[in-house]
Design an enzyme around this catalytic site. Sequence first.
Site, short mmCIF file in Angstrom:
data_model
loop_
_atom_site.label_atom_id
_atom_site.label_comp_id
_atom_site.label_asym_id
_atom_site.label_seq_id
_atom_site.Cartn_x
_atom_site.Cartn_y
_atom_site.Cartn_z
N HIS A 32 57.83 38.96 -2.32
CA HIS A 32 58.56 39.63 -1.31
C HIS A 32 59.32 40.73 -1.58
O HIS A 32 59.02 42.08 -1.12
CB HIS A 32 59.24 38.63 -0.40
N GLU A 33 60.28 40.61 -2.41
CA GLU A 33 61.07 41.67 -3.17
C GLU A 33 60.14 42.87 -3.78
O GLU A 33 60.44 44.09 -3.36
CB GLU A 33 62.26 41.27 -4.15
N HIS A 73 58.48 45.23 -1.33
CA HIS A 73 59.58 46.17 -0.94
C HIS A 73 59.41 47.48 -1.73
O HIS A 73 59.86 48.53 -1.14
CB HIS A 73 61.11 45.75 -0.66
N GLN A 81 65.99 48.47 0.63
CA GLN A 81 66.49 48.19 1.89
C GLN A 81 68.10 48.74 1.91
O GLN A 81 68.48 48.34 3.01
CB GLN A 81 66.79 46.62 1.83
N CYS A 114 63.13 38.38 6.56
CA CYS A 114 63.41 39.67 5.70
C CYS A 114 64.93 40.09 6.39
O CYS A 114 65.14 40.46 7.49
CB CYS A 114 62.30 40.70 5.76
N LEU A 115 65.87 40.53 5.53
CA LEU A 115 67.23 40.95 5.95
C LEU A 115 66.86 42.38 6.94
O LEU A 115 67.72 42.82 7.61
CB LEU A 115 68.04 41.30 4.84
N GLY A 125 66.92 37.17 -1.19
CA GLY A 125 66.66 38.17 -1.98
C GLY A 125 67.05 39.69 -1.53
O GLY A 125 67.22 39.78 -0.22
NI NI Z 1 62.68 41.76 2.91
#
Ligand code: NI
Length: 170
Positions: free
Chosen positions: A136-137, A140, A57, A94-95, A52
Amino acid sequence: MSSEVAGEVLEVRKYPDPVLKKISETVTVFDEGLEKLVKDLFASMRVHDGVGLAAPQVGVLKKVAVVEYEGKSYVLINPRIVDQKGLQEGEEGCLSFPGIYANVMRPEWVRIETHDLDGSIKTIEGQGYTARAFLHEMDHLSGKLFIDYLSNLKRNAIKKKVSKHTGGHF
Ligand code: NI
């Protein structure tokens, strides 16, 4: 979503970039710019083998995120939880935190109301890991990060580890 045009790979912001703590704005215009943002999010997520990616981000403070898991793609625009059931604990990454993983509790199942690219409202459901990815997304989009669920001790250990890799000391 049409996929004839490939998205552009954008730089993924890494913690502690302050943009990650900001609250994103509701999407009110459903145009080609929004479609491009969604394509760019998919391209930027796939290049890092992510599950995701949320717009903040990549530095865009709009309530837009994408999820892709087990061959299914989801676009979240102004998403909100309308129902949830159960609890699950599992490892999350997480990226924006490369190489960092931690156990986080999440609902086991969620129903989410979201906009489609054309502005229509639709409902999607996620179970298990898909539910985890949606939540999670969505976090953000309100400036919440997975480390915010951890104890102070664990969170500080991660902050220390991250600062070691991103430098800042001469
Ligand atoms: Ni993330």
